[in-house]
Scaffold this motif. Structure first.
Motif, mmCIF file in Angstrom:
data_model
loop_
_atom_site.group_PDB
_atom_site.id
_atom_site.type_symbol
_atom_site.label_atom_id
_atom_site.label_comp_id
_atom_site.label_asym_id
_atom_site.label_seq_id
_atom_site.Cartn_x
_atom_site.Cartn_y
_atom_site.Cartn_z
ATOM 1 N N GLU A 7 39.601 -65.608 79.893
ATOM 2 C CA GLU A 7 39.037 -64.578 80.752
ATOM 3 C C GLU A 7 38.855 -63.295 79.922
ATOM 4 O O GLU A 7 39.580 -63.083 78.944
ATOM 5 C CB GLU A 7 39.969 -64.302 81.934
ATOM 6 N N PRO A 8 37.889 -62.425 80.296
ATOM 7 C CA PRO A 8 37.607 -61.219 79.505
ATOM 8 C C PRO A 8 38.831 -60.383 79.159
ATOM 9 O O PRO A 8 38.975 -59.925 78.020
ATOM 10 C CB PRO A 8 36.631 -60.447 80.402
ATOM 11 N N ARG A 9 39.739 -60.175 80.134
ATOM 12 C CA ARG A 9 40.910 -59.345 79.858
ATOM 13 C C ARG A 9 41.787 -59.968 78.775
ATOM 14 O O ARG A 9 42.250 -59.280 77.853
ATOM 15 C CB ARG A 9 41.725 -59.138 81.128
ATOM 16 N N ASP A 10 42.024 -61.281 78.874
ATOM 17 C CA ASP A 10 42.850 -61.968 77.881
ATOM 18 C C ASP A 10 42.126 -62.058 76.537
ATOM 19 O O ASP A 10 42.755 -61.975 75.478
ATOM 20 C CB ASP A 10 43.211 -63.369 78.376
ATOM 21 N N PHE A 11 40.802 -62.225 76.593
ATOM 22 C CA PHE A 11 40.007 -62.281 75.370
ATOM 23 C C PHE A 11 40.153 -60.974 74.590
ATOM 24 O O PHE A 11 40.412 -60.980 73.387
ATOM 25 C CB PHE A 11 38.533 -62.535 75.719
ATOM 26 N N ARG A 12 40.008 -59.854 75.296
ATOM 27 C CA ARG A 12 40.129 -58.537 74.650
ATOM 28 C C ARG A 12 41.520 -58.363 74.038
ATOM 29 O O ARG A 12 41.662 -57.912 72.891
ATOM 30 C CB ARG A 12 39.884 -57.417 75.662
ATOM 31 N N ARG A 13 42.534 -58.693 74.811
ATOM 32 C CA ARG A 13 43.913 -58.486 74.356
ATOM 33 C C ARG A 13 44.234 -59.345 73.136
ATOM 34 O O ARG A 13 44.772 -58.861 72.140
ATOM 35 C CB ARG A 13 44.876 -58.800 75.493
ATOM 36 N N ARG A 14 43.881 -60.633 73.221
ATOM 37 C CA ARG A 14 44.238 -61.553 72.144
ATOM 38 C C ARG A 14 43.445 -61.272 70.863
ATOM 39 O O ARG A 14 43.998 -61.276 69.760
ATOM 40 C CB ARG A 14 43.992 -62.999 72.594
ATOM 41 N N LEU A 15 42.140 -61.015 71.010
ATOM 42 C CA LEU A 15 41.329 -60.757 69.819
ATOM 43 C C LEU A 15 41.706 -59.418 69.197
ATOM 44 O O LEU A 15 41.776 -59.295 67.964
ATOM 45 C CB LEU A 15 39.841 -60.773 70.168
ATOM 46 N N GLY A 16 41.981 -58.415 70.019
ATOM 47 C CA GLY A 16 42.402 -57.120 69.503
ATOM 48 C C GLY A 16 43.695 -57.217 68.721
ATOM 49 O O GLY A 16 43.835 -56.632 67.639
ATOM 50 N N ALA A 17 44.671 -57.973 69.253
ATOM 51 C CA ALA A 17 45.950 -58.151 68.567
ATOM 52 C C ALA A 17 45.762 -58.928 67.259
ATOM 53 O O ALA A 17 46.393 -58.626 66.240
ATOM 54 C CB ALA A 17 46.927 -58.879 69.478
ATOM 55 N N TYR A 18 44.882 -59.917 67.303
ATOM 56 C CA TYR A 18 44.589 -60.735 66.119
ATOM 57 C C TYR A 18 44.053 -59.865 64.976
ATOM 58 O O TYR A 18 44.490 -59.976 63.821
ATOM 59 C CB TYR A 18 43.571 -61.803 66.517
ATOM 60 N N LEU A 19 43.127 -58.978 65.301
ATOM 61 C CA LEU A 19 42.540 -58.104 64.280
ATOM 62 C C LEU A 19 43.520 -57.017 63.835
ATOM 63 O O LEU A 19 43.547 -56.640 62.658
ATOM 64 C CB LEU A 19 41.254 -57.471 64.820
ATOM 65 N N ALA A 20 44.331 -56.529 64.754
ATOM 66 C CA ALA A 20 45.314 -55.497 64.404
ATOM 67 C C ALA A 20 46.341 -56.038 63.416
ATOM 68 O O ALA A 20 46.750 -55.340 62.481
ATOM 69 C CB ALA A 20 45.998 -54.989 65.658
ATOM 70 N N ARG A 21 46.755 -57.284 63.607
ATOM 71 C CA ARG A 21 47.731 -57.884 62.692
ATOM 72 C C ARG A 21 47.165 -58.007 61.286
ATOM 73 O O ARG A 21 47.915 -58.065 60.317
ATOM 74 C CB ARG A 21 48.157 -59.271 63.196
ATOM 75 N N ARG A 22 45.869 -58.050 61.181
ATOM 76 C CA ARG A 22 45.222 -58.163 59.880
ATOM 77 C C ARG A 22 44.866 -56.811 59.283
ATOM 78 O O ARG A 22 44.173 -56.727 58.273
ATOM 79 C CB ARG A 22 43.986 -59.054 60.004
#
Length: 217
Positions: free
Chosen positions: A172-187
């Motif tokens: 879902e859009p909310r989970d997509f934003r959260r997960r992808l944002g965290a993924y990029l932040a970790r990098r």
């Protein structure tokens, strides 16, 4: 005290090394390239023996360093740490490092360039993480700064986001934003870059999903 070379025998497991016997007893090992200068019956002084043993220590440390470098390029600090871990004396480490540097096998600037290019190609990282990785490997701050000066973080982030978005497209859009944002932040990518890319990737994922539905109808 002078001692006489009574035998020179190649080692069974390491054919590039020779066991040196003095006065009928094993004394020390030498690289074959050094042992060719000896002959049975030759007399060695204490100074000669010390010199040969020191040179052999340098050759063995050099071989260790070359083996360490064979897996991937290394920074100078990594090579030093590896040799110290093998209990190589400081004086010998200096000789080996200088020798490798002269041969073009140790160059922190080239190593930093390799590290960043390798990351960008296979596992994109932001400047913050790349800076930390290079620092942990002992690369001088000035070289790190020069190497990262031309980094296009948005290009690297887009490559990482493409890979992450494909795996998260079903959310879902909310989970997509959260997960992808965290993924990029970790990098190590900046918030400004992440925010823009996440919305772009979400829009692309939604458009693709809509196209799939229409094609099914």
């Amino acid at each position: 005290m002078a001692r006489t070379v009574t035998a020179l025998r190649f080692q069974k497991r390491k054919k590039n090394r020779v066991n040196v016997y003095l006065d009928g007893q094993f004394a020390f090992g030498l690289a074959a390239i050094e042992a060719v200068r000896l002959r049975v019956g030759q007399t060695l002084s204490d100074e000669d023996i010390a010199r040969l043993q020191r040179q052999d220590g340098i050759e063995r440390a050099h071989e260790r360093a070359l083996n360490f470098l064979s897996y991937r390029p290394r920074s100078e600090a990594e090579v030093r740490r590896n040799l110290h871990k093998k209990n190589v004396e400081d004086e010998v480490v200096e000789v080996v490092v200088e020798r490798l540097t002269r041969a073009g096998l140790l160059d922190d600037r080239e190593f930093a360039r390799y590290w960043v290019e390798n990351r960008l190609q296979f596992n994109p990282r932001g400047a913050r993480v790349l800076r930390q990785e290079l620092w942990q490997r002992g690369v001088p701050a000035s070289i790190i700064a020069d190497t990262l000066a031309g980094l296009d973080e948005e290009v690297a982030a887009r490559k990482a986001a493409d890979a992450g978005a494909r795996r998260l497209a079903h959310l879902e859009p909310r989970d997509f934003r959260r997960r992808l944002g965290a993924y990029l932040a970790r990098r190590g990518f900046s918030y400004a870059v992440i925010e823009t890319l996440v919305e772009e990737m979400l829009e692309a994922a939604c458009c693709e999903a809509s196209s799939d539905i229409e094609s099914e109808e």
